[in-house]
Design a protein around this motif. Sequence first.
Motif, PDB file in Angstrom:
ATOM      1  N   ALA A  67       0.803  -1.222   0.000  1.00 13.76           N
ATOM      2  CA  ALA A  67       0.000   0.000   0.000  1.00 13.76           C
ATOM      3  C   ALA A  67       0.836   1.273   0.000  1.00 13.76           C
ATOM      4  O   ALA A  67       0.320   2.343  -0.356  1.00 13.76           O
ATOM      5  CB  ALA A  67      -0.930  -0.006   1.213  1.00 13.76           C
ATOM      6  N   THR A  68       2.125   1.178   0.396  1.00 13.40           N
ATOM      7  CA  THR A  68       2.887   2.408   0.644  1.00 13.40           C
ATOM      8  C   THR A  68       4.293   2.430   0.060  1.00 13.40           C
ATOM      9  O   THR A  68       4.874   3.510  -0.076  1.00 13.40           O
ATOM     10  CB  THR A  68       3.023   2.644   2.163  1.00 13.40           C
ATOM     11  OG1 THR A  68       3.707   1.532   2.762  1.00 13.40           O
ATOM     12  CG2 THR A  68       1.661   2.812   2.827  1.00 13.40           C
ATOM     13  N   ASN A  69       4.871   1.295  -0.259  1.00 10.87           N
ATOM     14  CA  ASN A  69       6.274   1.232  -0.675  1.00 10.87           C
ATOM     15  C   ASN A  69       6.363   1.494  -2.178  1.00 10.87           C
ATOM     16  O   ASN A  69       5.905   0.683  -2.980  1.00 10.87           O
ATOM     17  CB  ASN A  69       6.842  -0.153  -0.330  1.00 10.87           C
ATOM     18  CG  ASN A  69       8.327  -0.270  -0.588  1.00 10.87           C
ATOM     19  OD1 ASN A  69       8.879   0.394  -1.460  1.00 10.87           O
ATOM     20  ND2 ASN A  69       8.987  -1.144   0.168  1.00 10.87           N
ATOM     21  N   PRO A  70       6.973   2.597  -2.591  1.00  8.52           N
ATOM     22  CA  PRO A  70       6.972   2.926  -4.026  1.00  8.52           C
ATOM     23  C   PRO A  70       7.668   1.886  -4.891  1.00  8.52           C
ATOM     24  O   PRO A  70       7.340   1.749  -6.079  1.00  8.52           O
ATOM     25  CB  PRO A  70       7.703   4.270  -4.085  1.00  8.52           C
ATOM     26  CG  PRO A  70       8.512   4.347  -2.834  1.00  8.52           C
ATOM     27  CD  PRO A  70       7.710   3.607  -1.805  1.00  8.52           C
ATOM     28  N   PHE A  71       8.604   1.134  -4.319  1.00 18.10           N
ATOM     29  CA  PHE A  71       9.348   0.161  -5.116  1.00 18.10           C
ATOM     30  C   PHE A  71       8.518  -1.083  -5.441  1.00 18.10           C
ATOM     31  O   PHE A  71       8.911  -1.873  -6.301  1.00 18.10           O
ATOM     32  CB  PHE A  71      10.652  -0.212  -4.403  1.00 18.10           C
ATOM     33  CG  PHE A  71      11.571   0.963  -4.275  1.00 18.10           C
ATOM     34  CD1 PHE A  71      12.287   1.429  -5.357  1.00 18.10           C
ATOM     35  CD2 PHE A  71      11.695   1.644  -3.067  1.00 18.10           C
ATOM     36  CE1 PHE A  71      13.122   2.530  -5.257  1.00 18.10           C
ATOM     37  CE2 PHE A  71      12.529   2.744  -2.945  1.00 18.10           C
ATOM     38  CZ  PHE A  71      13.236   3.190  -4.053  1.00 18.10           C
ATOM     39  N   LEU A  72       7.394  -1.243  -4.760  1.00 22.85           N
ATOM     40  CA  LEU A  72       6.440  -2.297  -5.118  1.00 22.85           C
ATOM     41  C   LEU A  72       5.309  -1.763  -5.993  1.00 22.85           C
ATOM     42  O   LEU A  72       4.458  -2.536  -6.431  1.00 22.85           O
ATOM     43  CB  LEU A  72       5.834  -2.930  -3.858  1.00 22.85           C
ATOM     44  CG  LEU A  72       6.767  -3.695  -2.928  1.00 22.85           C
ATOM     45  CD1 LEU A  72       5.979  -4.275  -1.762  1.00 22.85           C
ATOM     46  CD2 LEU A  72       7.519  -4.787  -3.666  1.00 22.85           C
ATOM     47  N   ARG A  73       5.300  -0.467  -6.253  1.00 26.13           N
ATOM     48  CA  ARG A  73       4.145   0.191  -6.864  1.00 26.13           C
ATOM     49  C   ARG A  73       4.472   0.804  -8.229  1.00 26.13           C
ATOM     50  O   ARG A  73       3.670   1.553  -8.781  1.00 26.13           O
ATOM     51  CB  ARG A  73       3.617   1.258  -5.901  1.00 26.13           C
ATOM     52  CG  ARG A  73       3.099   0.667  -4.599  1.00 26.13           C
ATOM     53  CD  ARG A  73       2.833   1.712  -3.507  1.00 26.13           C
ATOM     54  NE  ARG A  73       1.840   2.688  -3.870  1.00 26.13           N
ATOM     55  CZ  ARG A  73       0.530   2.501  -3.846  1.00 26.13           C
ATOM     56  NH1 ARG A  73       0.035   1.309  -3.455  1.00 26.13           N
ATOM     57  NH2 ARG A  73      -0.310   3.459  -4.193  1.00 26.13           N
ATOM     58  N   ALA A  74       5.640   0.457  -8.799  1.00 25.52           N
ATOM     59  CA  ALA A  74       6.073   1.081 -10.052  1.00 25.52           C
ATOM     60  C   ALA A  74       5.165   0.737 -11.231  1.00 25.52           C
ATOM     61  O   ALA A  74       5.221   1.405 -12.268  1.00 25.52           O
ATOM     62  CB  ALA A  74       7.512   0.671 -10.362  1.00 25.52           C
ATOM     63  N   HIS A  75       4.349  -0.301 -11.085  1.00 24.58           N
ATOM     64  CA  HIS A  75       3.447  -0.702 -12.173  1.00 24.58           C
ATOM     65  C   HIS A  75       2.119   0.050 -12.135  1.00 24.58           C
ATOM     66  O   HIS A  75       1.322  -0.070 -13.079  1.00 24.58           O
ATOM     67  CB  HIS A  75       3.164  -2.204 -12.061  1.00 24.58           C
ATOM     68  CG  HIS A  75       2.481  -2.591 -10.781  1.00 24.58           C
ATOM     69  ND1 HIS A  75       3.060  -2.417  -9.536  1.00 24.58           N
ATOM     70  CD2 HIS A  75       1.244  -3.139 -10.550  1.00 24.58           C
ATOM     71  CE1 HIS A  75       2.223  -2.840  -8.607  1.00 24.58           C
ATOM     72  NE2 HIS A  75       1.125  -3.276  -9.191  1.00 24.58           N
ATOM     73  N   LEU A  76       1.882   0.833 -11.095  1.00 27.04           N
ATOM     74  CA  LEU A  76       0.576   1.464 -10.905  1.00 27.04           C
ATOM     75  C   LEU A  76       0.499   2.798 -11.656  1.00 27.04           C
ATOM     76  O   LEU A  76       1.449   3.588 -11.639  1.00 27.04           O
ATOM     77  CB  LEU A  76       0.316   1.706  -9.422  1.00 27.04           C
ATOM     78  CG  LEU A  76       0.239   0.441  -8.557  1.00 27.04           C
ATOM     79  CD1 LEU A  76       0.052   0.814  -7.096  1.00 27.04           C
ATOM     80  CD2 LEU A  76      -0.905  -0.452  -9.035  1.00 27.04           C
ATOM     81  N   PRO A  77      -0.631   3.080 -12.301  1.00 27.18           N
ATOM     82  CA  PRO A  77      -0.762   4.335 -13.038  1.00 27.18           C
ATOM     83  C   PRO A  77      -0.483   5.571 -12.188  1.00 27.18           C
ATOM     84  O   PRO A  77       0.127   6.534 -12.668  1.00 27.18           O
ATOM     85  CB  PRO A  77      -2.227   4.308 -13.510  1.00 27.18           C
ATOM     86  CG  PRO A  77      -2.558   2.848 -13.606  1.00 27.18           C
ATOM     87  CD  PRO A  77      -1.804   2.192 -12.490  1.00 27.18           C
ATOM     88  N   ALA A  78      -0.889   5.561 -10.919  1.00 29.56           N
ATOM     89  CA  ALA A  78      -0.671   6.735 -10.061  1.00 29.56           C
ATOM     90  C   ALA A  78       0.817   7.003  -9.852  1.00 29.56           C
ATOM     91  O   ALA A  78       1.250   8.163  -9.841  1.00 29.56           O
ATOM     92  CB  ALA A  78      -1.361   6.536  -8.714  1.00 29.56           C
ATOM     93  N   LEU A  79       1.602   5.937  -9.679  1.00 24.16           N
ATOM     94  CA  LEU A  79       3.048   6.115  -9.494  1.00 24.16           C
ATOM     95  C   LEU A  79       3.703   6.555 -10.790  1.00 24.16           C
ATOM     96  O   LEU A  79       4.601   7.411 -10.793  1.00 24.16           O
ATOM     97  CB  LEU A  79       3.661   4.800  -8.985  1.00 24.16           C
ATOM     98  CG  LEU A  79       4.618   4.887  -7.798  1.00 24.16           C
ATOM     99  CD1 LEU A  79       5.796   5.779  -8.068  1.00 24.16           C
ATOM    100  CD2 LEU A  79       3.876   5.358  -6.559  1.00 24.16           C
ATOM    101  N   LYS A  80       3.278   5.975 -11.900  1.00 23.67           N
ATOM    102  CA  LYS A  80       3.835   6.390 -13.193  1.00 23.67           C
ATOM    103  C   LYS A  80       3.541   7.868 -13.449  1.00 23.67           C
ATOM    104  O   LYS A  80       4.421   8.618 -13.920  1.00 23.67           O
ATOM    105  CB  LYS A  80       3.267   5.516 -14.314  1.00 23.67           C
ATOM    106  CG  LYS A  80       3.728   4.066 -14.241  1.00 23.67           C
ATOM    107  CD  LYS A  80       3.307   3.251 -15.452  1.00 23.67           C
ATOM    108  CE  LYS A  80       3.851   1.825 -15.350  1.00 23.67           C
ATOM    109  NZ  LYS A  80       3.653   1.031 -16.565  1.00 23.67           N
ATOM    110  N   ALA A  81       2.338   8.294 -13.127  1.00 24.53           N
ATOM    111  CA  ALA A  81       1.994   9.704 -13.303  1.00 24.53           C
ATOM    112  C   ALA A  81       2.823  10.592 -12.385  1.00 24.53           C
ATOM    113  O   ALA A  81       3.245  11.689 -12.764  1.00 24.53           O
ATOM    114  CB  ALA A  81       0.500   9.916 -13.048  1.00 24.53           C
ATOM    115  N   ALA A  82       3.085  10.107 -11.160  1.00 22.70           N
ATOM    116  CA  ALA A  82       3.821  10.914 -10.186  1.00 22.70           C
ATOM    117  C   ALA A  82       5.240  11.230 -10.652  1.00 22.70           C
ATOM    118  O   ALA A  82       5.805  12.264 -10.283  1.00 22.70           O
ATOM    119  CB  ALA A  82       3.864  10.200  -8.843  1.00 22.70           C
TER     120      ALA A  82
END
Length: 257
Positions: free
Chosen positions: A220-235
């Motif tokens: 839910a919070t670790n960016p290194f597990l979230r690189a596939h998510l559209p919100a992180l890509k947009a960020a």
Amino acid sequence: MEMALELVTIPCLSDNYAFLVHDVASGATALIDVPEAGPILAVLKEKGWTLDQIWLTHHHDDHIQGVPDMVVTTGAKVLGAKADAHRLPPLDLVVEPGQSFDFAGEPVEIIDVPGHTVGHIALYLPKSGYAFTADSLMAMGCGRLFEGTPAQMWDTMQRLSALPPETVICSGHEYTTGNARFAASLEPENPALILRVAAIAAAREKGQPTVPSLLSDELATNPFLRAHLPALKAAVGMEGASDVDVFAEIRTRKNNF
């Protein structure tokens, strides 16, 4: 229902952690990584436990330099990755990714987690729900890529994120406060992250470890597990980029944060 093995988190050096797992029924005890012997020996004495095995995750000095003293004092057998045997302390037992071995009647699965180093392994105990990830997946972060590539570490992150969300992630360092600041710079509106940043600050204010952590919280919070998510890509301004390229950009930003 079977009881999980008892888990003890031991602060070592300036910001490292070692871990003990102990089976109450048999008295079997294993140690994961040995940054220094003194604090670990003190816990063993306090608990009245006899150390049977030492499991090593990777070759960096701050994870293995206490091994000789620990072996001399306890006689414990040392286990590590076959691929890294040439740069680990002398091993009594060698393991390879995909294998498992028995500890106190529980399987211990060896997971390949390259990136931080190329020979890094994680040890996963599915019955107790513990994953000893050291400097691969960390609380709110991941290890620097000293030897591996972004593609290798992203594969590692995906492999670990596929474990059950209730898995307890036992990582190697107290880096969580800095990692949380970086995560908040990318996703300042993430509600789970806002709550976790506050909880981390409260724990450190009391001198409490922020390790181990739940995989569900990392997802839910670790960016290194979230690189596939559209919100992180947009960020990071990479909406159309591949997952691994976004991961590499996040890792580069963290290096310079």
